[in-house]
Design an enzyme around this catalytic site. Structure first.
Site, PDB file in Angstrom:
ATOM      1  N   GLY A   8      38.908-111.605 -49.805  1.00 55.34           N
ATOM      2  CA  GLY A   8      38.853-110.404 -48.966  1.00 55.34           C
ATOM      3  C   GLY A   8      39.182-110.751 -47.523  1.00 55.34           C
ATOM      4  O   GLY A   8      38.547-110.279 -46.585  1.00 55.34           O
ATOM      5  N   VAL A  53      39.331-110.269 -57.385  1.00 61.06           N
ATOM      6  CA  VAL A  53      38.285-111.246 -57.721  1.00 61.06           C
ATOM      7  C   VAL A  53      37.386-110.778 -58.869  1.00 61.06           C
ATOM      8  O   VAL A  53      36.592-111.558 -59.396  1.00 61.06           O
ATOM      9  CB  VAL A  53      37.412-111.635 -56.496  1.00 61.06           C
ATOM     10  CG1 VAL A  53      38.242-112.303 -55.414  1.00 61.06           C
ATOM     11  CG2 VAL A  53      36.636-110.440 -55.952  1.00 61.06           C
ATOM     12  N   SER A 127      24.087-109.831 -47.411  1.00 57.96           N
ATOM     13  CA  SER A 127      23.825-108.727 -46.481  1.00 57.96           C
ATOM     14  C   SER A 127      22.332-108.693 -46.203  1.00 57.96           C
ATOM     15  O   SER A 127      21.530-109.119 -47.055  1.00 57.96           O
ATOM     16  CB  SER A 127      24.237-107.395 -47.126  1.00 57.96           C
ATOM     17  OG  SER A 127      23.629-106.316 -46.442  1.00 57.96           O
ATOM     18  N   TYR A 140      24.315-101.874 -54.165  1.00 62.78           N
ATOM     19  CA  TYR A 140      24.801-102.853 -53.176  1.00 62.78           C
ATOM     20  C   TYR A 140      23.695-103.876 -52.870  1.00 62.78           C
ATOM     21  O   TYR A 140      23.930-105.089 -52.871  1.00 62.78           O
ATOM     22  CB  TYR A 140      25.221-102.096 -51.910  1.00 62.78           C
ATOM     23  CG  TYR A 140      25.787-102.954 -50.805  1.00 62.78           C
ATOM     24  CD1 TYR A 140      27.118-103.375 -50.826  1.00 62.78           C
ATOM     25  CD2 TYR A 140      24.999-103.342 -49.716  1.00 62.78           C
ATOM     26  CE1 TYR A 140      27.642-104.151 -49.800  1.00 62.78           C
ATOM     27  CE2 TYR A 140      25.515-104.116 -48.691  1.00 62.78           C
ATOM     28  CZ  TYR A 140      26.835-104.515 -48.733  1.00 62.78           C
ATOM     29  OH  TYR A 140      27.354-105.282 -47.715  1.00 62.78           O
ATOM     30  N   ALA A 142      21.171-104.732 -54.685  1.00 61.88           N
ATOM     31  CA  ALA A 142      20.871-105.575 -55.855  1.00 61.88           C
ATOM     32  C   ALA A 142      21.876-106.715 -55.987  1.00 61.88           C
ATOM     33  O   ALA A 142      21.494-107.868 -56.210  1.00 61.88           O
ATOM     34  CB  ALA A 142      20.864-104.721 -57.122  1.00 61.88           C
ATOM     35  N   LYS A 144      23.758-107.952 -53.604  1.00 59.16           N
ATOM     36  CA  LYS A 144      23.655-108.857 -52.447  1.00 59.16           C
ATOM     37  C   LYS A 144      22.432-109.773 -52.586  1.00 59.16           C
ATOM     38  O   LYS A 144      22.452-110.921 -52.149  1.00 59.16           O
ATOM     39  CB  LYS A 144      23.610-108.049 -51.147  1.00 59.16           C
ATOM     40  CG  LYS A 144      24.952-107.386 -50.787  1.00 59.16           C
ATOM     41  CD  LYS A 144      26.092-108.395 -50.718  1.00 59.16           C
ATOM     42  CE  LYS A 144      27.275-107.909 -49.916  1.00 59.16           C
ATOM     43  NZ  LYS A 144      28.406-108.869 -49.939  1.00 59.16           N
TER      44      LYS A 144
HETATM   45  P1  NAP Z   1      36.090-104.374 -45.238  1.00 62.65           P
HETATM   46  O1  NAP Z   1      36.570-104.317 -43.838  1.00 62.65           O
HETATM   47  O2  NAP Z   1      36.010-103.118 -46.027  1.00 62.65           O
HETATM   48  O3  NAP Z   1      36.951-105.473 -46.019  1.00 62.65           O
HETATM   49  C1  NAP Z   1      36.704-105.720 -47.376  1.00 62.65           C
HETATM   50  C2  NAP Z   1      37.612-106.829 -47.840  1.00 62.65           C
HETATM   51  O4  NAP Z   1      37.296-107.106 -49.225  1.00 62.65           O
HETATM   52  C3  NAP Z   1      39.084-106.446 -47.788  1.00 62.65           C
HETATM   53  O5  NAP Z   1      39.825-107.566 -47.351  1.00 62.65           O
HETATM   54  C4  NAP Z   1      39.405-106.120 -49.249  1.00 62.65           C
HETATM   55  O6  NAP Z   1      40.761-106.433 -49.619  1.00 62.65           O
HETATM   56  C5  NAP Z   1      38.506-107.106 -49.972  1.00 62.65           C
HETATM   57  N1  NAP Z   1      38.262-106.732 -51.366  1.00 62.65           N
HETATM   58  C6  NAP Z   1      37.597-105.648 -51.854  1.00 62.65           C
HETATM   59  N2  NAP Z   1      37.617-105.655 -53.200  1.00 62.65           N
HETATM   60  C7  NAP Z   1      38.312-106.775 -53.569  1.00 62.65           C
HETATM   61  C8  NAP Z   1      38.665-107.333 -54.821  1.00 62.65           C
HETATM   62  N3  NAP Z   1      38.316-106.754 -55.975  1.00 62.65           N
HETATM   63  N4  NAP Z   1      39.379-108.485 -54.831  1.00 62.65           N
HETATM   64  C9  NAP Z   1      39.746-109.088 -53.668  1.00 62.65           C
HETATM   65  N5  NAP Z   1      39.441-108.592 -52.461  1.00 62.65           N
HETATM   66  C10 NAP Z   1      38.734-107.445 -52.404  1.00 62.65           C
HETATM   67  O7  NAP Z   1      34.598-104.967 -45.297  1.00 62.65           O
HETATM   68  P2  NAP Z   1      33.829-105.995 -44.334  1.00 62.65           P
HETATM   69  O8  NAP Z   1      32.871-105.206 -43.524  1.00 62.65           O
HETATM   70  O9  NAP Z   1      34.757-106.920 -43.670  1.00 62.65           O
HETATM   71  O10 NAP Z   1      32.942-106.762 -45.427  1.00 62.65           O
HETATM   72  C11 NAP Z   1      33.190-108.105 -45.810  1.00 62.65           C
HETATM   73  C12 NAP Z   1      31.955-108.630 -46.518  1.00 62.65           C
HETATM   74  O11 NAP Z   1      30.822-108.561 -45.645  1.00 62.65           O
HETATM   75  C13 NAP Z   1      31.566-107.823 -47.761  1.00 62.65           C
HETATM   76  O12 NAP Z   1      31.098-108.678 -48.770  1.00 62.65           O
HETATM   77  C14 NAP Z   1      30.443-106.934 -47.256  1.00 62.65           C
HETATM   78  O13 NAP Z   1      29.597-106.518 -48.291  1.00 62.65           O
HETATM   79  C15 NAP Z   1      29.765-107.871 -46.274  1.00 62.65           C
HETATM   80  N6  NAP Z   1      28.947-107.201 -45.288  1.00 62.65           N
HETATM   81  C16 NAP Z   1      29.482-106.307 -44.418  1.00 62.65           C
HETATM   82  C17 NAP Z   1      28.646-105.663 -43.504  1.00 62.65           C
HETATM   83  C18 NAP Z   1      29.165-104.648 -42.524  1.00 62.65           C
HETATM   84  O14 NAP Z   1      28.333-103.982 -41.869  1.00 62.65           O
HETATM   85  N7  NAP Z   1      30.466-104.489 -42.335  1.00 62.65           N
HETATM   86  C19 NAP Z   1      27.283-105.950 -43.483  1.00 62.65           C
HETATM   87  C20 NAP Z   1      26.778-106.882 -44.382  1.00 62.65           C
HETATM   88  C21 NAP Z   1      27.615-107.510 -45.285  1.00 62.65           C
HETATM   89  P3  NAP Z   1      41.901-105.296 -49.725  1.00 62.65           P
HETATM   90  O15 NAP Z   1      42.060-104.758 -48.345  1.00 62.65           O
HETATM   91  O16 NAP Z   1      43.093-106.020 -50.204  1.00 62.65           O
HETATM   92  O17 NAP Z   1      41.373-104.277 -50.694  1.00 62.65           O
END
Ligand code: NAP
Length: 232
Positions: A8, A53, A127, A140, A142, A144
């Site tokens: 991602g 993935v 998270s 989500y 669960a 995490k």
């Molecule tokens: P984001 O901006 O929505 O980016 C999500 C990324 O995951 C994108 O690059 C997307 O790729 C990729 N992705 C989704 N499904 C996929 C799959 N099946 N195979 C490969 N890649 C996939 O989200 P983010 O905020 O950066 O989040 C990144 C991580 O941090 C996540 O695990 C999220 O749960 C965690 N997180 C985020 C926050 C927050 O507040 N933002 C807080 C806690 C934890 P494509 O663009 O190619 O679909």
């Protein structure tokens, strides 16, 4: 040159992690599913690798192309806010597949060479909701929490093989993942953060760089909370 794979990596936190690891001198493989990160790959001299993935065959194929990596960052993720009773089978299975199956498949492939070379660092992105539980995000939360369990158990198992496995539990980070929130909701969320601001993707990238580095060589099985003080 050390190599890193960031799942991602096309957007948000993953893209910031790719940039930060490239600045540290890593050759970076940028995994994506739908958003081809051509510009990012050109910017950091990295390589984009398409792979969903959720699919173990695709994950095996991705590692077949890139070979061994020194650092694996399991970051790919999706989010969804729903009442528990509205969560469908497919919502549940997709949440599980993206976060837990994806992390499991990538760890398994990366570890084959890490164990052989007796070195390597895996960093899983959980998270704060995996630590505390989030209302209207039970699926989500669960998965995490599952990532935290996977991290701790795997860290114990592979520590004697010279591989470290850690976890980061971000708080509320400004990325596309927050696009479902209104400006007013974001302002309310900000007001709940003791350090007075939402997190940036770079805040998480800095923590990844630290955990990947030699400076963290005695740290394994840990959950590093990067949340502005929301969960202490
Ligand atoms: P984001 O901006 O929505 O980016 C999500 C990324 O995951 C994108 O690059 C997307 O790729 C990729 N992705 C989704 N499904 C996929 C799959 N099946 N195979 C490969 N890649 C996939 O989200 P983010 O905020 O950066 O989040 C990144 C991580 O941090 C996540 O695990 C999220 O749960 C965690 N997180 C985020 C926050 C927050 O507040 N933002 C807080 C806690 C934890 P494509 O663009 O190619 O679909």
């Amino acid at each position: 040159m050390k190599t890193a794979l960031v799942t991602g990596g096309s957007r948000g936190i993953g893209a910031a992690v790719c940039r930060a690891l490239a600045r540290e001198g890593y050759r970076v493989f940028i995994n994506y599913n739908t958003t081809d990160p051509k510009a990012l790959a050109a910017e950091i001299g990295g390589t984009a690798v398409k792979c969903d993935v959720r699919d173990s065959d695709q994950v095996r194929g991705m590692f077949g192309k890139i070979g061994s990596v020194d650092v694996l960052v399991n970051n790919a993720g999706i989010a969804q806010q729903k009442l528990f009773t509205d969560i469908t089978d497919s919502d549940w299975l997709d949440m599980r597949a993206t976060h837990l199956d994806g992390t499991f498949f990538c760890c398994r492939e990366a570890l084959r060479s890490m164990i052989r070379s007796h070195s390597g660092s895996i960093i899983n992105i959980s998270s704060m909701w995996g630590q505390t539980g989030g209302s209207c995000e039970v699926h989500y939360s669960a998965v995490k929490a599952g990532i935290i369990g996977l991290t701790k158990a795997l860290a114990k198992e592979v520590a004697p093989s010279g591989v470290r496995v850690n976890c980061i539990a971000p708080g509320i980070i400004e990325t596309d993942m927050l696009s479902g929130f209104t400006a007013e909701e974001l302002s309310d969320l900000r007001a709940e953060v003791p350090l007075g601001r939402l997190g940036s993707a770079e805040d998480i990238a800095d923590a990844v760089v630290f955990l990947a580095s030699e400076k963290a060589s005695y740290i394994t099985g840990q959950v590093l909370a990067v949340n502005g003080g929301v969960v202490i």
